[in-house]
Design a protein around this motif. Structure first.
Motif, PDB file in Angstrom:
ATOM      1  N   SER A 127       0.847  -1.212   0.000  1.00 48.10           N
ATOM      2  CA  SER A 127       0.000   0.000   0.000  1.00 48.10           C
ATOM      3  C   SER A 127       0.868   1.242   0.000  1.00 48.10           C
ATOM      4  O   SER A 127       2.055   1.195   0.291  1.00 48.10           O
ATOM      5  CB  SER A 127      -0.916  -0.005   1.234  1.00 48.10           C
ATOM      6  N   LEU A 128       0.222   2.359  -0.327  1.00 52.37           N
ATOM      7  CA  LEU A 128       0.902   3.641  -0.410  1.00 52.37           C
ATOM      8  C   LEU A 128       0.434   4.527   0.719  1.00 52.37           C
ATOM      9  O   LEU A 128      -0.746   4.595   1.029  1.00 52.37           O
ATOM     10  CB  LEU A 128       0.570   4.305  -1.767  1.00 52.37           C
ATOM     11  N   GLU A 129       1.351   5.213   1.391  1.00 49.77           N
ATOM     12  CA  GLU A 129       1.010   6.128   2.486  1.00 49.77           C
ATOM     13  C   GLU A 129       0.952   7.559   1.943  1.00 49.77           C
ATOM     14  O   GLU A 129       1.904   8.020   1.324  1.00 49.77           O
ATOM     15  CB  GLU A 129       2.064   6.021   3.595  1.00 49.77           C
ATOM     16  N   CYS A 130      -0.170   8.219   2.166  1.00 51.01           N
ATOM     17  CA  CYS A 130      -0.350   9.606   1.696  1.00 51.01           C
ATOM     18  C   CYS A 130      -0.727  10.507   2.876  1.00 51.01           C
ATOM     19  O   CYS A 130      -1.305  10.060   3.867  1.00 51.01           O
ATOM     20  CB  CYS A 130      -1.462   9.699   0.634  1.00 51.01           C
ATOM     21  N   LEU A 131      -0.392  11.793   2.751  1.00 50.67           N
ATOM     22  CA  LEU A 131      -0.865  12.777   3.716  1.00 50.67           C
ATOM     23  C   LEU A 131      -2.371  12.992   3.489  1.00 50.67           C
ATOM     24  O   LEU A 131      -2.834  13.083   2.348  1.00 50.67           O
ATOM     25  CB  LEU A 131      -0.115  14.095   3.541  1.00 50.67           C
ATOM     26  N   GLN A 132      -3.115  13.122   4.588  1.00 56.18           N
ATOM     27  CA  GLN A 132      -4.573  13.310   4.468  1.00 56.18           C
ATOM     28  C   GLN A 132      -5.017  14.453   5.397  1.00 56.18           C
ATOM     29  O   GLN A 132      -5.001  14.302   6.621  1.00 56.18           O
ATOM     30  CB  GLN A 132      -5.327  12.020   4.837  1.00 56.18           C
ATOM     31  N   CYS A 133      -5.366  15.587   4.779  1.00 60.61           N
ATOM     32  CA  CYS A 133      -5.862  16.758   5.538  1.00 60.61           C
ATOM     33  C   CYS A 133      -6.895  17.493   4.681  1.00 60.61           C
ATOM     34  O   CYS A 133      -6.800  17.481   3.446  1.00 60.61           O
ATOM     35  CB  CYS A 133      -4.709  17.702   5.885  1.00 60.61           C
ATOM     36  N   ASP A 134      -7.849  18.172   5.335  1.00 60.42           N
ATOM     37  CA  ASP A 134      -8.872  18.967   4.633  1.00 60.42           C
ATOM     38  C   ASP A 134      -8.728  20.419   5.066  1.00 60.42           C
ATOM     39  O   ASP A 134      -8.535  20.722   6.252  1.00 60.42           O
ATOM     40  CB  ASP A 134     -10.282  18.463   4.955  1.00 60.42           C
ATOM     41  N   ASN A 135      -8.869  21.324   4.099  1.00 58.90           N
ATOM     42  CA  ASN A 135      -8.914  22.764   4.352  1.00 58.90           C
ATOM     43  C   ASN A 135      -7.726  23.253   5.204  1.00 58.90           C
ATOM     44  O   ASN A 135      -7.886  23.808   6.287  1.00 58.90           O
ATOM     45  CB  ASN A 135     -10.247  23.144   5.042  1.00 58.90           C
ATOM     46  N   ILE A 136      -6.543  22.984   4.696  1.00 54.18           N
ATOM     47  CA  ILE A 136      -5.327  23.502   5.360  1.00 54.18           C
ATOM     48  C   ILE A 136      -4.779  24.615   4.505  1.00 54.18           C
ATOM     49  O   ILE A 136      -5.024  24.689   3.297  1.00 54.18           O
ATOM     50  CB  ILE A 136      -4.282  22.395   5.548  1.00 54.18           C
ATOM     51  N   GLU A 137      -4.050  25.509   5.162  1.00 53.64           N
ATOM     52  CA  GLU A 137      -3.544  26.677   4.448  1.00 53.64           C
ATOM     53  C   GLU A 137      -2.236  26.372   3.708  1.00 53.64           C
ATOM     54  O   GLU A 137      -1.877  27.117   2.784  1.00 53.64           O
ATOM     55  CB  GLU A 137      -3.341  27.833   5.446  1.00 53.64           C
ATOM     56  N   ASN A 190       2.603  21.919   4.008  1.00 56.28           N
ATOM     57  CA  ASN A 190       3.616  21.580   5.012  1.00 56.28           C
ATOM     58  C   ASN A 190       3.037  21.426   6.407  1.00 56.28           C
ATOM     59  O   ASN A 190       3.679  20.874   7.296  1.00 56.28           O
ATOM     60  CB  ASN A 190       4.711  22.649   5.036  1.00 56.28           C
ATOM     61  N   THR A 191       1.847  21.900   6.596  1.00 55.99           N
ATOM     62  CA  THR A 191       1.262  21.824   7.925  1.00 55.99           C
ATOM     63  C   THR A 191       0.518  20.523   8.174  1.00 55.99           C
ATOM     64  O   THR A 191       0.040  20.281   9.270  1.00 55.99           O
ATOM     65  CB  THR A 191       0.289  22.991   8.136  1.00 55.99           C
ATOM     66  N   CYS A 192       0.428  19.651   7.149  1.00 52.80           N
ATOM     67  CA  CYS A 192      -0.314  18.387   7.278  1.00 52.80           C
ATOM     68  C   CYS A 192       0.626  17.314   7.797  1.00 52.80           C
ATOM     69  O   CYS A 192       1.681  17.046   7.206  1.00 52.80           O
ATOM     70  CB  CYS A 192      -0.905  17.979   5.923  1.00 52.80           C
ATOM     71  N   ASN A 193       0.230  16.717   8.935  1.00 47.20           N
ATOM     72  CA  ASN A 193       1.043  15.645   9.522  1.00 47.20           C
ATOM     73  C   ASN A 193       0.260  14.353   9.716  1.00 47.20           C
ATOM     74  O   ASN A 193       0.724  13.438  10.391  1.00 47.20           O
ATOM     75  CB  ASN A 193       1.591  16.090  10.881  1.00 47.20           C
ATOM     76  N   VAL A 194      -0.920  14.264   9.124  1.00 51.78           N
ATOM     77  CA  VAL A 194      -1.750  13.065   9.252  1.00 51.78           C
ATOM     78  C   VAL A 194      -1.567  12.225   7.988  1.00 51.78           C
ATOM     79  O   VAL A 194      -1.601  12.751   6.868  1.00 51.78           O
ATOM     80  CB  VAL A 194      -3.226  13.431   9.459  1.00 51.78           C
ATOM     81  N   THR A 195      -1.361  10.928   8.159  1.00 55.44           N
ATOM     82  CA  THR A 195      -1.172  10.052   6.994  1.00 55.44           C
ATOM     83  C   THR A 195      -2.288   9.029   6.940  1.00 55.44           C
ATOM     84  O   THR A 195      -2.964   8.748   7.920  1.00 55.44           O
ATOM     85  CB  THR A 195       0.176   9.307   7.086  1.00 55.44           C
ATOM     86  N   THR A 196      -2.452   8.455   5.758  1.00 53.90           N
ATOM     87  CA  THR A 196      -3.434   7.390   5.559  1.00 53.90           C
ATOM     88  C   THR A 196      -2.853   6.376   4.592  1.00 53.90           C
ATOM     89  O   THR A 196      -1.993   6.703   3.769  1.00 53.90           O
ATOM     90  CB  THR A 196      -4.746   7.957   4.996  1.00 53.90           C
ATOM     91  N   GLU A 197      -3.294   5.141   4.733  1.00 53.48           N
ATOM     92  CA  GLU A 197      -2.853   4.088   3.834  1.00 53.48           C
ATOM     93  C   GLU A 197      -3.845   3.998   2.680  1.00 53.48           C
ATOM     94  O   GLU A 197      -5.028   3.727   2.872  1.00 53.48           O
ATOM     95  CB  GLU A 197      -2.797   2.745   4.568  1.00 53.48           C
ATOM     96  N   CYS A 198      -3.348   4.237   1.481  1.00 54.14           N
ATOM     97  CA  CYS A 198      -4.206   4.170   0.299  1.00 54.14           C
ATOM     98  C   CYS A 198      -4.420   2.715  -0.104  1.00 54.14           C
ATOM     99  O   CYS A 198      -3.622   1.828   0.239  1.00 54.14           O
ATOM    100  CB  CYS A 198      -3.594   4.937  -0.865  1.00 54.14           C
TER     101      CYS A 198
END
Length: 447
Positions: free
Chosen positions: A19-29, A32-40
């Motif tokens: 699987s591939l790990e991607c950053l997952q965030c909504d409505n960020i400015e 670089n401020t996204c530190n949450v990951t998800t497994e695609c």
């Protein structure tokens, strides 16, 4: 039981699916401020979407099916897909959204929001599998300080390891970007690289060929010189190579024998005997010049060989006892030896069968206090007689025995006998103590 099977299947999918790990965030400015990951899921890639531009830009990040890249839903501004070894993303132009790939591994140590790490660990000891646990439950398993190693950039190539012909250059890299720490894996791959380098052709240094054989001695006699040589052709020097060291020739002293020489042999001498087997010799002289060797002719100056004349004639007799004959002649009737039958024991005469030199010896014994006079006489064919010896014997208290001997030359037919001048009747023989005896032998034959 069904719940455990579902969890085990989910854990295996999380742990072992590619699987591939991607950053997952909504409505960020800012991304670089996204530190949450998800497994695609399989067949998905990371996307970055701009949701508004004013008054402040807003971004959305997450997973997108690969076939939806460029369709406008949900990433309406993304028109293509870019895939590298470390990053998969939907992209409209080359190198777009490069910040997305830079943040594909968040610096914050957080556990996956889709996994109950405590439950998985209590059921399956998930923390024992470090390589999966560091991406699913790093904080729960205490792996936040784990650092996997990565290669630093390659160093500069080293200089060529030879000064001529073909050699090798080397460059290295170190596993320090970062260096593995706290159980992190080491870098995979080679730490060194090699490539061939070529310099100018090397010089060829000369080498000696084998020695030739020694030449004949420069002198035919006495002392001379002999030499041998070699050439600098194995190989021949080229391209500024060095010439062969040492000398191309060797010399040694040689000897060819003394300069003295023998003259021809002289004639053989006459045989050393007149009959039978003897010796004869011949001689030669040495003509000697001055010699460095200090020696004359080699070999002997004489030769000896056997020679033979006619077969030697054996004439010898030995007789004893006594018997008086007429004319004052005595004979010796007991014959021990009569080689050639030249002695007649009846007449007392020895008759020469050959001309030559003869030896005779006589001994006459008489009664006590009796005078004895005897001679050895010879007679020639012309009937002339010659006294050869004269002997006298007398003993006051015992039996006198008087010996006499002579060497004389005889001709064929000459006679020799013992003649009693006085005392013929006083002769005496006694066993083996007192003998009257007459002996003779041929010494040499003459012509």
């Amino acid at each position: 039981m069904k719940f455990l099977i579902i969890l085990w299947t989910f854990y295996n999918a999380v742990s072992y699916a590619d699987s591939l790990e991607c950053l997952q965030c909504d409505n960020i400015e800012h991304p670089n401020t996204c530190n949450v990951t998800t497994e695609c899921h399989s067949g998905q890639s990371c996307f970055l979407k701009t949701t508004q531009t004013s008054p402040t830009a807003q971004f959305e990040m997450g997973c997108e099916d690969n076939q939806l890249c460029g369709t406008g839903s949900p990433a309406v501004s993304i028109v293509g897909k870019r895939q590298t070894l470390a990053c998969h993303e939907c992209c409209s132009t080359n190198n777009c959204n490069n910040k997305l790939c830079e943040h594909s591994k968040p610096s914050a140590c957080v556990d996956s929001v889709t996994v109950d790490c405590a439950l998985l660990h209590s059921l399956f000891n998930v923390c024992s599998d470090v390589q999966h646990a560091k991406s699913v439950c790093p904080r729960f398993c205490g792996l936040c300080s784990l650092v996997d190693g990565d290669w630093a950039t390659w160093g500069a190539w080293s200089g060529c390891d030879v000064t001529c012909e073909s050699g090798t250059q080397v460059r290295i890299r170190t596993c320090t970007n970062p260096e593995p720490a706290n159980g992190g894996v080491n870098c995979v791959g080679d730490s060194t690289q090699h490539k061939q380098c070529t310099k100018q052709l090397c010089p060829v240094h000369g080498g000696w060929s084998g020695w030739s054989g020694w030449s004949p001695c420069s002198a035919t006699c006495d002392v001379g010189m002999s030499q041998r040589g070699r050439s600098c052709t194995n190989p021949k020097p080229s391209r500024a190579g060095d010439y062969c060291p040492d000398m191309p020739q060797q010399f040694k002293i040689c000897t060819a024998g003394p300069c003295s020489t023998w003259m021809d042999w002289g004639s053989w001498t006459s045989c050393s005997v007149t009959c039978g087997v003897g010796l004869q010799r011949r001689y030669r002289n040495c003509t000697s010049t001055s010699s460095i060797l200090g020696i004359g002719c080699v070999g002997s100056n004489d030769q000896t060989e056997t020679c033979s004349n006619s077969t030697c004639v054996q004439v010898a007799f030995n007789a004893h006892g006594h018997q008086a004959l007429s004319g004052s002649v005595i004979t010796f009737p007991t014959v021990i030896l009569n080689e050639g039958n030249a002695f007649n024991e009846t007449s007392g005469l020895f008759t020469a069968p050959f001309s030559g030199n003869y030896f005779f010896s006589a001994q006459v014994c008489g009664q006590t206090r009796q005078n004895i006079f005897f001679n050895i006489k010879k007679s020639n064919t012309d009937m002339s007689t010659t006294y050869l010896t004269s002997a006298y014997g007398y003993d006051q208290g015992s039996y006198p025995c008087s010996p006499s001997s002579v060497v004389t030359k005889l001709h064929v037919g000459d006679h020799v006998w013992v003649y009693m001048s006085s005392g013929l009747g006083s002769l005496y023989d006694s066993g083996t103590n007192y003998w009257c005896s007459f002996t003779g032998s041929l010494l040499s034959v003459s012509g």
